[in-house]
Write a protein that holds these residues in place. Structure first.
Motif, PDB file in Angstrom:
ATOM      1  N   LYS A  35       0.813  -1.219   0.000  1.00  0.00           N
ATOM      2  CA  LYS A  35       0.000   0.000   0.000  1.00  0.00           C
ATOM      3  C   LYS A  35       0.845   1.267   0.000  1.00  0.00           C
ATOM      4  CE  LYS A  35      -3.811  -2.382   0.320  1.00  0.00           C
ATOM      5  NZ  LYS A  35      -4.751  -2.486  -0.815  1.00  0.00           N
ATOM      6  N   ALA A  36       2.078   1.160   0.496  1.00  0.00           N
ATOM      7  CA  ALA A  36       2.879   2.377   0.654  1.00  0.00           C
ATOM      8  C   ALA A  36       4.336   2.021   0.852  1.00  0.00           C
ATOM      9  CB  ALA A  36       2.380   3.190   1.853  1.00  0.00           C
ATOM     10  N   LEU A  37       5.176   3.016   0.682  1.00  0.00           N
ATOM     11  CA  LEU A  37       6.584   2.959   1.075  1.00  0.00           C
ATOM     12  C   LEU A  37       6.809   4.000   2.151  1.00  0.00           C
ATOM     13  CD1 LEU A  37       9.683   2.323   0.747  1.00  0.00           C
ATOM     14  CD2 LEU A  37       9.705   4.133  -0.993  1.00  0.00           C
ATOM     15  N   ILE A  38       7.421   3.584   3.244  1.00  0.00           N
ATOM     16  CA  ILE A  38       7.915   4.523   4.255  1.00  0.00           C
ATOM     17  C   ILE A  38       9.408   4.692   4.009  1.00  0.00           C
ATOM     18  CG2 ILE A  38       8.235   4.967   6.718  1.00  0.00           C
ATOM     19  CD1 ILE A  38       5.910   2.974   7.201  1.00  0.00           C
ATOM     20  N   LEU A  48       5.828   5.095  -7.341  1.00  0.00           N
ATOM     21  CA  LEU A  48       4.821   4.586  -6.417  1.00  0.00           C
ATOM     22  C   LEU A  48       3.413   4.981  -6.835  1.00  0.00           C
ATOM     23  CD1 LEU A  48       6.607   5.336  -3.022  1.00  0.00           C
ATOM     24  CD2 LEU A  48       6.272   3.079  -4.038  1.00  0.00           C
ATOM     25  N   HIS A  49       3.240   6.214  -7.210  1.00  0.00           N
ATOM     26  CA  HIS A  49       1.906   6.690  -7.568  1.00  0.00           C
ATOM     27  C   HIS A  49       1.388   6.012  -8.837  1.00  0.00           C
ATOM     28  CE1 HIS A  49       2.639  10.576  -5.054  1.00  0.00           C
ATOM     29  NE2 HIS A  49       2.186   9.582  -4.323  1.00  0.00           N
ATOM     30  N   GLU A  50       2.302   5.669  -9.742  1.00  0.00           N
ATOM     31  CA  GLU A  50       1.887   4.910 -10.927  1.00  0.00           C
ATOM     32  C   GLU A  50       1.355   3.535 -10.554  1.00  0.00           C
ATOM     33  OE1 GLU A  50       5.402   4.866 -13.280  1.00  0.00           O
ATOM     34  OE2 GLU A  50       5.008   6.823 -14.236  1.00  0.00           O
ATOM     35  N   ARG A  51       1.825   2.991  -9.424  1.00  0.00           N
ATOM     36  CA  ARG A  51       1.366   1.681  -8.952  1.00  0.00           C
ATOM     37  C   ARG A  51       0.249   1.798  -7.920  1.00  0.00           C
ATOM     38  NH1 ARG A  51       5.290  -2.282 -10.182  1.00  0.00           N
ATOM     39  NH2 ARG A  51       6.641  -1.430 -11.817  1.00  0.00           N
ATOM     40  N   GLY A  52      -0.238   2.997  -7.684  1.00  0.00           N
ATOM     41  CA  GLY A  52      -1.302   3.191  -6.716  1.00  0.00           C
ATOM     42  C   GLY A  52      -0.856   3.110  -5.275  1.00  0.00           C
ATOM     43  N   MET A  53       0.431   3.333  -5.031  1.00  0.00           N
ATOM     44  CA  MET A  53       0.980   3.263  -3.680  1.00  0.00           C
ATOM     45  C   MET A  53       1.262   4.666  -3.155  1.00  0.00           C
ATOM     46  SD  MET A  53       3.706   0.126  -4.127  1.00  0.00           S
ATOM     47  CE  MET A  53       3.239  -1.402  -4.934  1.00  0.00           C
ATOM     48  N   LEU A  54       1.290   4.785  -1.832  1.00  0.00           N
ATOM     49  CA  LEU A  54       1.559   6.058  -1.167  1.00  0.00           C
ATOM     50  C   LEU A  54       3.037   6.209  -0.842  1.00  0.00           C
ATOM     51  CD1 LEU A  54      -1.373   5.945   1.409  1.00  0.00           C
ATOM     52  CD2 LEU A  54      -1.304   7.319  -0.685  1.00  0.00           C
ATOM     53  N   LEU A  55       3.494   7.454  -0.809  1.00  0.00           N
ATOM     54  CA  LEU A  55       4.855   7.757  -0.348  1.00  0.00           C
ATOM     55  C   LEU A  55       4.755   8.484   0.985  1.00  0.00           C
ATOM     56  CD1 LEU A  55       7.904   7.914  -0.608  1.00  0.00           C
ATOM     57  CD2 LEU A  55       7.627   9.982  -2.008  1.00  0.00           C
ATOM     58  N   LEU A  56       5.242   7.829   2.049  1.00  0.00           N
ATOM     59  CA  LEU A  56       5.256   8.379   3.401  1.00  0.00           C
ATOM     60  C   LEU A  56       6.710   8.642   3.773  1.00  0.00           C
ATOM     61  CD1 LEU A  56       2.819   5.779   5.030  1.00  0.00           C
ATOM     62  CD2 LEU A  56       2.238   7.846   3.724  1.00  0.00           C
ATOM     63  N   VAL A  57       7.031   9.872   4.115  1.00  0.00           N
ATOM     64  CA  VAL A  57       8.428  10.242   4.332  1.00  0.00           C
ATOM     65  C   VAL A  57       8.668  10.648   5.785  1.00  0.00           C
ATOM     66  CG1 VAL A  57      10.340  11.713   3.601  1.00  0.00           C
ATOM     67  CG2 VAL A  57       8.602  11.008   1.937  1.00  0.00           C
ATOM     68  N   GLU A  96      -4.328  13.511  -2.556  1.00  0.00           N
ATOM     69  CA  GLU A  96      -5.732  13.240  -2.816  1.00  0.00           C
ATOM     70  C   GLU A  96      -6.058  11.783  -2.541  1.00  0.00           C
ATOM     71  OE1 GLU A  96      -6.383  14.394  -6.827  1.00  0.00           O
ATOM     72  OE2 GLU A  96      -6.152  16.553  -6.443  1.00  0.00           O
ATOM     73  N   LEU A  97      -5.056  11.029  -2.098  1.00  0.00           N
ATOM     74  CA  LEU A  97      -5.214   9.592  -1.907  1.00  0.00           C
ATOM     75  C   LEU A  97      -5.525   9.215  -0.464  1.00  0.00           C
ATOM     76  CD1 LEU A  97      -2.180   8.446  -4.094  1.00  0.00           C
ATOM     77  CD2 LEU A  97      -4.583   8.657  -4.789  1.00  0.00           C
ATOM     78  N   ILE A  98      -5.452  10.189   0.448  1.00  0.00           N
ATOM     79  CA  ILE A  98      -5.682   9.934   1.867  1.00  0.00           C
ATOM     80  C   ILE A  98      -6.781  10.858   2.364  1.00  0.00           C
ATOM     81  CG2 ILE A  98      -4.629   9.835   4.169  1.00  0.00           C
ATOM     82  CD1 ILE A  98      -1.915   9.580   2.833  1.00  0.00           C
ATOM     83  N   ASP A  99      -7.666  10.340   3.161  1.00  0.00           N
ATOM     84  CA  ASP A  99      -8.750  11.123   3.745  1.00  0.00           C
ATOM     85  C   ASP A  99      -8.192  12.033   4.833  1.00  0.00           C
ATOM     86  OD1 ASP A  99     -11.050  12.146   4.835  1.00  0.00           O
ATOM     87  OD2 ASP A  99     -11.837  10.231   5.544  1.00  0.00           O
ATOM     88  N   VAL A 100      -8.329  13.337   4.644  1.00  0.00           N
ATOM     89  CA  VAL A 100      -7.766  14.275   5.598  1.00  0.00           C
ATOM     90  C   VAL A 100      -8.406  14.120   6.972  1.00  0.00           C
ATOM     91  CG1 VAL A 100      -9.353  16.156   4.992  1.00  0.00           C
ATOM     92  CG2 VAL A 100      -7.117  16.697   5.980  1.00  0.00           C
ATOM     93  N   GLU A 101      -9.679  13.753   7.027  1.00  0.00           N
ATOM     94  CA  GLU A 101     -10.319  13.569   8.326  1.00  0.00           C
ATOM     95  C   GLU A 101      -9.724  12.380   9.070  1.00  0.00           C
ATOM     96  OE1 GLU A 101     -12.349  15.665   9.784  1.00  0.00           O
ATOM     97  OE2 GLU A 101     -12.113  16.941   7.999  1.00  0.00           O
TER      98      GLU A 101
END
Length: 478
Positions: free
Chosen positions: A162-165, A185-194, A242-247
């Motif tokens: 789902k993501a890379l940290i 990552l975004h091309e594969r539908g994954m999130l980038l968490l830094v 736009e891929l994560i719910d801010v709430e």
């Protein structure tokens, strides 16, 4: 909204000036009952303003006025959609980032040199890590970072992730190619968490690596206190996605923050933002010039080495790593000499190196004094120590048998370290600094890891995480 003001500090000043009689927390009643030592530490004026949760001061968990305004100003300055002020350290920012982006049993890509707070975030979220090995510099004995190719192979191997940290820049200032990694990552539908704990300053100089948010990160946790001007324990979590719910992010942030936040900490975040708003680029330019002068001086000191580029990676010039292995000292020995004989304190020492942080607070005077002390280090030269060649920060490979959460809740027992080979670790084993776990809960303990632990312990590196910090014993899954 006025950019050249500090909304939180101004609200605190107004409340103090109103002179309302205090029948509320904190118990020192705006300094009236404070011990003289506390008044000396904080100052009487600081104590008068050390209040919270009054209507004028807003609510960190539901910001509507001064905190909301301050966070909006920070988001604008760092080019984020949202900025969240964190008073429980960057650890809580990283944990919130993981909890907001991942759910139980989600697979997440994690570099082996991730800070220990990532593990606590995985335990809280229930996510499953797939570890990636960063590049290392065997001569310096330091971890570098993840390459684009390493990430590409990982997303091919784990398409369900789902993501890379990622930690960028790392403790030594080495940054990955975040724009390319974000694109991949975004091309594969994954999130980038830094985990950008060491990068809050990057946006204020074109000579430094691109900041995580500018590079395309969805969430980035920054230690505003490390290289900028806020108080220790204060950080910001930046969001542009736009891929994560801010709430959902707001909920995770609220869960991991104190319900009684210290307003001196909050105000310091706002004031650090104001300082960067006003003179950030000038201050960073001065710091970079000083760091480059320091490197030039080190290049002329016999037996010491430093670097300002890393092939294949970007680099934060404000970090100055000094390798002392050619003069036969460990980094820990060199740190002790500088601290006790020359009254110079570095940021960290490892087996081979010292790390110095050059910030906007430094001037030519401080750099001159540091150069003078470093010139004296070769006078403490020792015979060549072979252990420097055999022990680096390159952590031996192992495998995960249990998820971090399952390991955390499993029954445990304690055995001697030599009896732990081929058992499952029930605790974290980390040498600090720089806080890179050697073992995580749920991982297989190998003979190579046991030898690595013994070697590093014998040369004096400080161990944390394990219940027995001497590591004669270790906890395993029963």
């Amino acid at each position: 909204m006025i950019k050249d003001s500090s909304p939180i500090a101004e609200a605190m000043r107004r409340y103090s000036a109103d002179k309302a009689l205090a029948f509320h927390t904190p118990g020192h009643k705006q300094g009236l009952g404070a011990h003289s030592l506390l008044r000396e530490l904080v100052t009487p004026e600081g104590l008068r303003r050390e209040v919270s949760l009054m209507e004028e001061l807003d609510d960190l968990h539901d910001p509507q006025t001064c905190i909301k305004e301050a966070q909006t100003l920070a988001a604008d300055l760092w080019n984020a959609d949202q900025a969240f002020f964190m008073v429980n350290g960057t650890t809580s920012a990283v944990q919130a980032m993981i909890m907001a982006a991942l759910k139980p049993d989600d697979l997440v890509l994690v570099p082996r040199n991730a800070h220990r707070c990532v593990m606590s975030g995985l335990i809280l979220s229930g996510a499953r890590p797939a570890y990636l090995m960063p590049e290392t510099d065997s001569k310096l004995g330091i971890p570098l970072n993840l390459t684009v190719e390493t990430v590409r192979k990982a997303v091919d191997k784990y398409p369900q992730a789902k993501a890379l940290i990622i930690v960028s820049p790392n403790y030594y200032g080495v940054a990955s190619d975040l724009p390319e990694i974000a694109k991949l990552l975004h091309e594969r539908g994954m999130l980038l968490l830094v985990d950008e704990a060491h990068g809050a300053h990057l946006r204020f100089s074109d000579k430094l690596p691109l900041s995580a948010i500018d590079a395309g990160a969805d969430l980035a946790a920054q230690s505003t206190h490390k290289l900028l001007g806020s108080l220790t324990q204060t950080s910001m979590l930046m969001m542009k996605s736009e891929l994560i719910d801010v709430e959902h992010v707001k909920q995770a942030v609220s869960m991991l923050q104190s319900t009684s936040p210290n307003y001196l900490l909050l105000a310091s975040l706002d004031i650090a933002r104001l300082q960067m708003q006003e003179t950030g680029r000038e201050l960073l330019e001065r710091a970079i010039n000083l760091s480059e002068r320091l490197r030039r001086a080190i290049s002329h000191i016999d037996g010491l080495q430093t670097f300002d580029t890393v092939e294949g990676f970007d680099f934060d010039l404000t970090k100055v790593t000094v390798n002392v292995s050619e003069i036969g000292l460990t980094g820990m020995e060199a740190e002790s000499i500088l601290r006790h004989q020359y009254k110079i304190q570095c940021e960290l020492s490892d087996v081979n190196n010292l790390l110095f942080l050059i910030t906007f607070a430094d001037t030519d005077s401080e750099i001159d004094r540091l150069i003078s002390a470093l010139k004296s280090l070769p006078n403490h030269r020792k015979p060549h120590n072979s252990v420097l060649q055999t022990s680096t920060l390159t952590i031996p490979n192992t495998e995960s048998i249990l998820t971090p959460r399952d390991a955390f809740y499993s029954p445990k027992t304690t055995v001697r370290i030599d009896e732990a080979i081929n058992k499952i670790s029930a605790e974290e084993v980390t040498f600090y600094p720089p806080g890179i776990p050697i073992l995580q809960p749920g991982e297989l303990i190998t003979a190579e890891i046991v030898n690595y632990i013994k070697t590093n312990k014998n040369i004096g590196r400080r161990l944390i995480g394990a219940a027995d910090t001497s590591l004669n014993t270790i906890k395993i899954i029963d």
